[in-house]
Design a protein around this motif. Structure first.
Motif, PDB file in Angstrom:
ATOM      1  N   LYS A 288      44.535  26.896 -24.174  1.00  0.00           N
ATOM      2  CA  LYS A 288      44.863  25.807 -23.139  1.00  0.00           C
ATOM      3  C   LYS A 288      44.280  24.653 -23.424  1.00  0.00           C
ATOM      4  O   LYS A 288      44.798  23.692 -23.079  1.00  0.00           O
ATOM      5  CB  LYS A 288      44.249  26.431 -21.839  1.00  0.00           C
ATOM      6  CG  LYS A 288      44.895  25.588 -20.668  1.00  0.00           C
ATOM      7  CD  LYS A 288      44.291  26.213 -19.330  1.00  0.00           C
ATOM      8  CE  LYS A 288      44.692  25.313 -18.009  1.00  0.00           C
ATOM      9  NZ  LYS A 288      44.230  26.036 -16.841  1.00  0.00           N
ATOM     10  N   LEU A 289      42.884  24.272 -23.444  1.00  0.00           N
ATOM     11  CA  LEU A 289      42.378  23.239 -23.808  1.00  0.00           C
ATOM     12  C   LEU A 289      43.081  22.486 -25.086  1.00  0.00           C
ATOM     13  O   LEU A 289      43.115  21.260 -24.707  1.00  0.00           O
ATOM     14  CB  LEU A 289      40.622  23.370 -24.311  1.00  0.00           C
ATOM     15  CG  LEU A 289      40.053  23.987 -23.140  1.00  0.00           C
ATOM     16  CD1 LEU A 289      38.464  23.906 -23.637  1.00  0.00           C
ATOM     17  CD2 LEU A 289      40.020  22.891 -22.050  1.00  0.00           C
ATOM     18  N   ILE A 290      43.359  22.990 -26.225  1.00  0.00           N
ATOM     19  CA  ILE A 290      44.044  22.367 -27.114  1.00  0.00           C
ATOM     20  C   ILE A 290      45.333  21.824 -26.789  1.00  0.00           C
ATOM     21  O   ILE A 290      45.575  20.691 -27.149  1.00  0.00           O
ATOM     22  CB  ILE A 290      44.268  23.416 -28.436  1.00  0.00           C
ATOM     23  CG1 ILE A 290      42.737  23.683 -29.101  1.00  0.00           C
ATOM     24  CG2 ILE A 290      45.165  22.918 -29.309  1.00  0.00           C
ATOM     25  CD1 ILE A 290      42.916  24.871 -30.121  1.00  0.00           C
ATOM     26  N   ASN A 291      46.288  22.760 -26.022  1.00  0.00           N
ATOM     27  CA  ASN A 291      47.445  22.425 -25.457  1.00  0.00           C
ATOM     28  C   ASN A 291      47.283  21.037 -24.582  1.00  0.00           C
ATOM     29  O   ASN A 291      48.032  20.035 -24.504  1.00  0.00           O
ATOM     30  CB  ASN A 291      48.010  23.389 -24.874  1.00  0.00           C
ATOM     31  CG  ASN A 291      48.403  24.279 -25.749  1.00  0.00           C
ATOM     32  OD1 ASN A 291      48.977  24.105 -26.667  1.00  0.00           O
ATOM     33  ND2 ASN A 291      48.614  25.631 -25.134  1.00  0.00           N
ATOM     34  N   LEU A 292      46.185  20.880 -23.665  1.00  0.00           N
ATOM     35  CA  LEU A 292      45.642  19.659 -23.030  1.00  0.00           C
ATOM     36  C   LEU A 292      45.151  18.551 -23.786  1.00  0.00           C
ATOM     37  O   LEU A 292      45.456  17.298 -23.073  1.00  0.00           O
ATOM     38  CB  LEU A 292      44.708  20.399 -21.847  1.00  0.00           C
ATOM     39  CG  LEU A 292      45.111  21.079 -20.894  1.00  0.00           C
ATOM     40  CD1 LEU A 292      43.842  21.540 -19.975  1.00  0.00           C
ATOM     41  CD2 LEU A 292      46.197  20.700 -19.986  1.00  0.00           C
TER      42      LEU A 292
END
Length: 290
Positions: free
Chosen positions: A71-75
């Motif tokens: 999720k952090l990478i996608n954000l």
């Protein structure tokens, strides 16, 4: 984590979470949160701290850590969000336990620090590893996608295809160009292939060598290669380097190269109204008009 410290943390989770949220809120000016909404930051912080507590209850469960790192990478957030957040949580937890304890001595503090570190460090390593692994996977997929787009072979007419090149041609890309040229020439039954280097900023000895190899390979499978987009500065460079491009035709523009390709496939452009100079058509002696 030592059972007695673990119980203190779990029994006072609401207080510790709020202290962590208050302190992590001061990091909003960092790069990982400067371009996102307050709502998203708050919800992500809540999710992060829930995962931290979950790691206390369910040691060894890595599913949530993996999903959170994705999720952090996608954000588009930086890895520092993870490391900063866990370091802040370590500090808040230690300070809270010390505030609640009447036993403040060197042995107790040492035991507390070792216990918290024994719990926090594996979580940091796990999250960093998951984040790094997911990031490398995404980069790899992006590189593959870019490679697929970096050397396209486009059929423009029967037996005529064009490969427009944009950007630097290095060894890896040259290999891809060669593969796409050969596969595409056979797949599209091409008689003429136009390699357009208008978008290639520099043509040095290595680039020219790769192009010559590609043209020779195309010739070996029964097609003719035309190099187009020869700008004056490129022509001067080629001459100064002593590069021999006499084995295949060259043209200054894609239009001129396309006209040459029509000639090689026994077709020509004919003006239907010479006086008005309005409409043109291509005459194919084998297949009629197009």
């Amino acid at each position: 984590m030592d059972s007695k410290f673990k119980q203190i943390v779990l029994d006072n989770s609401d207080i510790i979470v709020q202290k962590w949220l208050d302190e992590i809120d001061t990091l909003k000016t960092s790069n990982y949160s400067s371009s996102i909404t307050e709502e998203l930051l708050e919800s992500t912080n809540r999710e992060f701290v829930n995962i931290i507590f979950s790691s206390i209850k369910n040691e060894g469960d890595t599913k949530q850590l993996k999903e959170f790192s994705e999720k952090l990478i996608n954000l588009g957030w930086q890895l520092s969000y993870i490391t900063d957040g866990l370091q802040v949580f370590r500090r808040v937890t230690i300070n809270f336990i010390l505030e609640q304890s009447d036993q403040i001595d060197t042995e107790y503090i040492s035991e507390l620090l070792q216990s918290v570190d024994k719990w926090v460090e594996p979580v940091i390593r796990q999250l960093v590893n998951e984040y790094s692994g997911n990031w490398e996977n995404i980069i790899s997929l992006q590189q593959m996608a870019l490679q697929e787009l970096s050397a396209p072979l486009i059929p423009v007419m029967d037996n005529i295809t064009v490969m427009p090149l944009v950007g630097t041609v290095d060894t890896e890309r040259a290999k891809l160009i060669m593969e796409n040229l050969l596969d595409g020439t056979i797949k599209h039954n091409s008689e003429v292939v136009l390699i357009d280097i208008t978008g290639v900023p520099v043509v040095d000895t290595m680039v020219a060598h790769h192009i010559i190899q590609a043209a020779d390979a195309v010739r070996l499978v029964g097609a003719t290669c035309i190099l187009v987009g020869i700008r004056p500065e490129i022509a001067q460079t080629i001459v100064n380097l002593g590069i021999d491009l006499s084995k295949f035709p060259t043209k200054s523009s894609l239009r001129k190269g396309f006209i040459k390709a029509l000639e090689l496939t026994n077709r020509q452009i004919v003006d239907l109204h010479p006086k008005e100079n309005i409409i043109e058509k291509i005459i194919d002696p084998l297949g009629g008009e197009s």
